[in-house]
Design an enzyme around this catalytic site. Structure first.
Site, PDB file in Angstrom:
ATOM      1  CE  LYS A  84      -4.291   0.910   2.521  1.00  0.00           C
ATOM      2  NZ  LYS A  84      -4.493   0.765   3.892  1.00  0.00           N
TER       3      LYS A  84
HETATM    4  C1  E4P Z   1      -8.234   1.713   3.881  1.00  0.00           C
HETATM    5  O1  E4P Z   1      -7.389   1.094   3.193  1.00  0.00           O
HETATM    6  C2  E4P Z   1      -7.907   2.526   4.929  1.00  0.00           C
HETATM    7  O2  E4P Z   1      -7.269   1.956   5.998  1.00  0.00           O
HETATM    8  C3  E4P Z   1      -9.066   2.947   5.780  1.00  0.00           C
HETATM    9  O3  E4P Z   1     -10.351   2.515   5.036  1.00  0.00           O
HETATM   10  C4  E4P Z   1      -9.126   4.230   6.329  1.00  0.00           C
HETATM   11  O4  E4P Z   1     -10.499   4.583   7.036  1.00  0.00           O
HETATM   12  P1  E4P Z   1     -10.658   5.707   7.921  1.00  0.00           P
HETATM   13  O5  E4P Z   1     -10.996   6.978   7.369  1.00  0.00           O
HETATM   14  O6  E4P Z   1     -11.829   5.301   8.827  1.00  0.00           O
HETATM   15  O7  E4P Z   1      -9.412   5.764   8.855  1.00  0.00           O
END
Ligand code: E4P
Length: 224
Positions: A84
């Site tokens: 990622k």
């Molecule tokens: C996705 O890959 C992220 O880890 C995640 O959805 C972030 O979500 P949040 O805005 O609730 O932290």
């Protein structure tokens, strides 16, 4: 539509896997920070052994050379690992290099369809618009999902839209209707999707009625 869990908590992941609904997992440094007593690498490998699908592990390096090194290292942890990388110029350049090497990238922190288009064009396999955070900023997060899906479809871009930062069950339905092939859910959202008060009432009534007719022959015997 494939459902991923957005967590680094192994018990939540094991439970979702037992429910038969889990196709992958996304983690990030903030989710990891909630876990203790285990290294990032150990936890990612542990998750990969539970989930038969992509597991996103995020890189934090901000310089190209460091990011390439970190991403190549993370990619060796397990065959399920997807690296990622946050979108910015360094992230795009790294994605272009790494995708040519066959490393699967989930480009994260996507807040516009322009960013999604760039991520997909650079070679990301997954592109993650953060719906809830866009909504928090007073814009329509699901519109970014809709536009990204339409653009990828129109131009046959192989990247998959991974609807992220989903906050409640209606977000999941909206992402499905927008054509997102993947949604990543916090465990709380998964639990909320299962529940319906009428299901609880229905189960209670069926169980009570079943008990009453099972008790019937005994009562009849008693009366005769
Ligand atoms: C996705 O890959 C992220 O880890 C995640 O959805 C972030 O979500 P949040 O805005 O609730 O932290």
């Amino acid at each position: 539509m494939r459902l991923f869990l957005d967590t680094a908590n192994i018990e939540e992941i094991r439970h979702a896997a037992r429910l038969g609904i889990l196709s992958g997992v996304t983690t990030n440094p903030s989710l990891m920070a909630k876990e203790s007593g285990i290294s990032y690498r150990e936890r990612v490998v542990e998750i990969c052994e539970v989930v038969n699908g992509p597991v996103s592990a995020e890189c934090i390096s901000r310089e190209l050379a460091d990011l390439l090194k970190e991403a190549r290292e993370v990619a060796t942890w397990h065959s399920n690992v997807v690296v990622k990388i946050p979108i910015d110029e360094v992230g795009l350049e790294a994605t272009a290099v790494l995708s040519r090497e066959g490393i699967a990238i989930n480009m994260t922190l996507i807040f516009s369809a322009n960013q999604a288009l760039l991520a997909a064009t650079a070679g990301a396999s997954y592109v993650s618009p953060f719906v809830g955070r866009i909504d928090d900023a007073g814009q329509d997060g699901m519109e970014v999902v809709r536009e990204s899906v339409a653009i990828f479809d129109s131009y046959h871009l192989p990247a998959q839209v991974l609807a992220a930062s989903l906050r409640h069950p209606r977000h999941v339905i909206a992402a499905a209707r927008a054509g997102a092939p993947i949604a990543t859910l916090p465990y709380t959202v998964l639990k909320a999707m299962v529940k319906h008060p009428l299901t609880d009432v229905g189960i209670e009534r069926f169980v009570a009625d079943a008990r009453s007719y099972q008790a019937e022959p005994a009562r009849e015997r008693a009366n005769s």
